[in-house]
Design an enzyme around this catalytic site. Structure first.
Site, mmCIF file in Angstrom:
data_model
loop_
_atom_site.group_PDB
_atom_site.id
_atom_site.type_symbol
_atom_site.label_atom_id
_atom_site.label_comp_id
_atom_site.label_asym_id
_atom_site.label_seq_id
_atom_site.Cartn_x
_atom_site.Cartn_y
_atom_site.Cartn_z
ATOM 1 N N GLU A 17 0.692 -1.305 -0.078
ATOM 2 C CA GLU A 17 0.103 0.065 0.028
ATOM 3 C C GLU A 17 0.897 1.357 0.012
ATOM 4 O O GLU A 17 2.140 1.071 0.088
ATOM 5 C CB GLU A 17 -0.656 0.002 1.261
ATOM 6 C CG GLU A 17 -2.297 -0.282 1.006
ATOM 7 C CD GLU A 17 -3.225 0.553 0.389
ATOM 8 O OE1 GLU A 17 -2.809 1.685 0.012
ATOM 9 O OE2 GLU A 17 -4.343 0.147 0.138
ATOM 10 N N ARG A 108 -7.590 0.700 12.906
ATOM 11 C CA ARG A 108 -5.906 1.109 12.403
ATOM 12 C C ARG A 108 -5.974 2.258 11.275
ATOM 13 O O ARG A 108 -6.955 2.201 10.690
ATOM 14 C CB ARG A 108 -5.249 -0.192 11.864
ATOM 15 C CG ARG A 108 -5.857 -0.624 10.396
ATOM 16 C CD ARG A 108 -4.756 -1.648 9.982
ATOM 17 N NE ARG A 108 -5.367 -2.255 8.760
ATOM 18 C CZ ARG A 108 -5.193 -1.647 7.607
ATOM 19 N NH1 ARG A 108 -4.598 -0.395 7.527
ATOM 20 N NH2 ARG A 108 -5.742 -2.179 6.371
ATOM 21 N N ASN A 110 -5.088 3.738 7.989
ATOM 22 C CA ASN A 110 -5.083 3.022 6.967
ATOM 23 C C ASN A 110 -4.367 4.129 5.574
ATOM 24 O O ASN A 110 -3.230 4.611 6.271
ATOM 25 C CB ASN A 110 -6.405 2.737 6.139
ATOM 26 C CG ASN A 110 -6.332 1.791 4.873
ATOM 27 O OD1 ASN A 110 -5.376 0.717 4.990
ATOM 28 N ND2 ASN A 110 -7.102 1.833 3.798
ATOM 29 N N GLU A 128 -9.052 -5.842 9.490
ATOM 30 C CA GLU A 128 -9.851 -7.004 8.726
ATOM 31 C C GLU A 128 -9.517 -8.008 9.552
ATOM 32 O O GLU A 128 -8.588 -8.401 9.862
ATOM 33 C CB GLU A 128 -8.822 -7.070 7.354
ATOM 34 C CG GLU A 128 -8.721 -5.975 6.459
ATOM 35 C CD GLU A 128 -7.563 -4.971 6.644
ATOM 36 O OE1 GLU A 128 -7.122 -4.784 7.771
ATOM 37 O OE2 GLU A 128 -7.305 -4.373 5.633
ATOM 38 N N ASN A 160 -9.474 5.863 2.493
ATOM 39 C CA ASN A 160 -8.534 5.618 1.460
ATOM 40 C C ASN A 160 -7.925 6.386 0.561
ATOM 41 O O ASN A 160 -7.578 7.698 1.302
ATOM 42 C CB ASN A 160 -9.054 4.231 0.571
ATOM 43 C CG ASN A 160 -8.375 2.934 0.912
ATOM 44 O OD1 ASN A 160 -7.111 2.827 1.040
ATOM 45 N ND2 ASN A 160 -9.028 2.068 1.051
ATOM 46 N N ASP A 212 -9.667 2.323 -4.410
ATOM 47 C CA ASP A 212 -8.853 2.291 -3.088
ATOM 48 C C ASP A 212 -7.978 3.443 -3.098
ATOM 49 O O ASP A 212 -8.490 4.625 -3.135
ATOM 50 C CB ASP A 212 -7.990 0.844 -3.130
ATOM 51 C CG ASP A 212 -7.429 0.615 -2.099
ATOM 52 O OD1 ASP A 212 -6.931 1.360 -1.239
ATOM 53 O OD2 ASP A 212 -7.120 -0.657 -1.568
HETATM 54 ZN ZN ZN Z 1 -5.740 1.586 0.547
#
Ligand code: ZN
Length: 310
Positions: A17, A108, A110, A128, A160, A212
């Site tokens: 990521e 958490r 991201n 998750e 995101n 995302d």
């Molecule tokens: Zn992401």
């Protein structure tokens, strides 16, 4: 698309990521969230070094004016750490700068990004657990050099993609479970957002997957990674038009994008292998790899670094 090439670079990551091109060192940073790692790819040599922190690393960016200090979203803490980034560290002491989601557990930090004034913007999501994810557990924050988190949007399901327009008056944002890309008016001087509107709806455009990570090119068009969608799309946020789709071979869970390279015309792409079963992995041999897309004919902007002191 003529001339567009997708190349697989490095892999074996769980949840790749947060690609961040550091124009000062000409290196690509990215995180492996559940590997608890910030990684650095030297595109000249293909070498990757990494530092392992004490929890899931949702995002990490360099500190402005420094070559060995970084701020990361680790668990629900914003932490500061020192890493020379030429060597791999299996552990690293961190200093907590700020905490978010203090009223709850099971979330958490991201995705996140730094604005033109050096503030860090990032949000949270539920952890998750298998294929189950509790919606509406997260929020979206910013944190400046005063290190006091400001909550801007709540609730959020999966905080995101973020991007700012060239003239810095519009902020684009993705809460993945909405299947939408939205825009807000942005005021850089005060660090505030207002006047939300939808600029692209994936379901209405029959685009598969979840939106995302995201970046913006210098023509003002957005590039969005499609989790479960195996592709990156280019959209025009002014007209709502889907402009291009670039398929990422052998990886369905495409997580984020960032422009990099000496001319900022390479689109780096991260992906995830989180939760894939053996048969999925056969179908997706490139899951968890980092890719580069060249030949798009567009370029991006230099990324900002976090301003630790005003
Ligand atoms: Zn992401």
């Amino acid at each position: 698309m003529a001339g567009v090439t997708v190349e697989r670079l490095v892999g074996g990551y769980c949840l790749g990521e947060g690609p961040h091109w550091d124009h000062i060192t000409q290196k690509l940073y990215f995180v492996d969230i559940y590997g608890h790692k910030l990684c650095r790819l030297d595109p000249e040599t293909g070498n990757v070094t990494s530092v392992t922190l004490d929890g899931p690393v949702g995002v990490a960016v360099p500190v402005d004016g420094s070559t060995n200090k970084f701020v990361a979203g680790c668990g629900t803490n914003f932490v500061l750490f020192t890493w020379d980034s030429n060597t791999t560290l299996q552990s690293c002491p961190t200093q907590v700068l700020a905490k978010v989601d203090t009223e709850k557990t099971g979330t958490r930090i991201n995705d996140g990004k730094v604005d033109s004034c050096g503030r860090f913007w990032g949000g949270t999501m539920a952890l998750e657990e298998g294929s189950i994810l509790k919606p509406n557990e997260g929020s979206f924050y910013s944190i400046g050099s005063d290190l006091v988190p400001r909550k801007h949007i709540s609730p959020v399901s999966i905080s995101n993609g973020l991007a700012w327009s060239k003239d810095d008056d519009t902020f684009y944002y993705i809460d993945s479970l909405t299947y939408q890309v939205v825009a807000y008016d942005f005021t850089a001087s005060t660090g505030s957002i207002s006047n939300k509107r939808i600029v692209f709806d994936l379901k209405k455009n029959n685009v598969p997957g979840l939106p995302d990570g995201m970046t913006i090119d210098t023509d003002g068009n957005l590039w969005v990674a499609l989790y479960f969608g195996g592709a990156v799309i280019q959209i025009n946020p002014k007209s709502g038009e889907l402009m291009r789709t670039v398929n990422i071979p052998g990886a369905k869970n495409v997580t984020s994008v960032a422009f990099g390279g000496p001319n900022l015309d390479v689109l780096y792409v991260t992906s995830s292998s989180l939760g894939l079963k053996e048969e999925d992995q056969k179908e997706q041999p490139n899951a968890g790899y980092v890719f580069k897309i060249t030949g798009l004919g567009v370029r991006g902007y230099n990324a900002h670094s976090f301003k630790l002191s005003a």
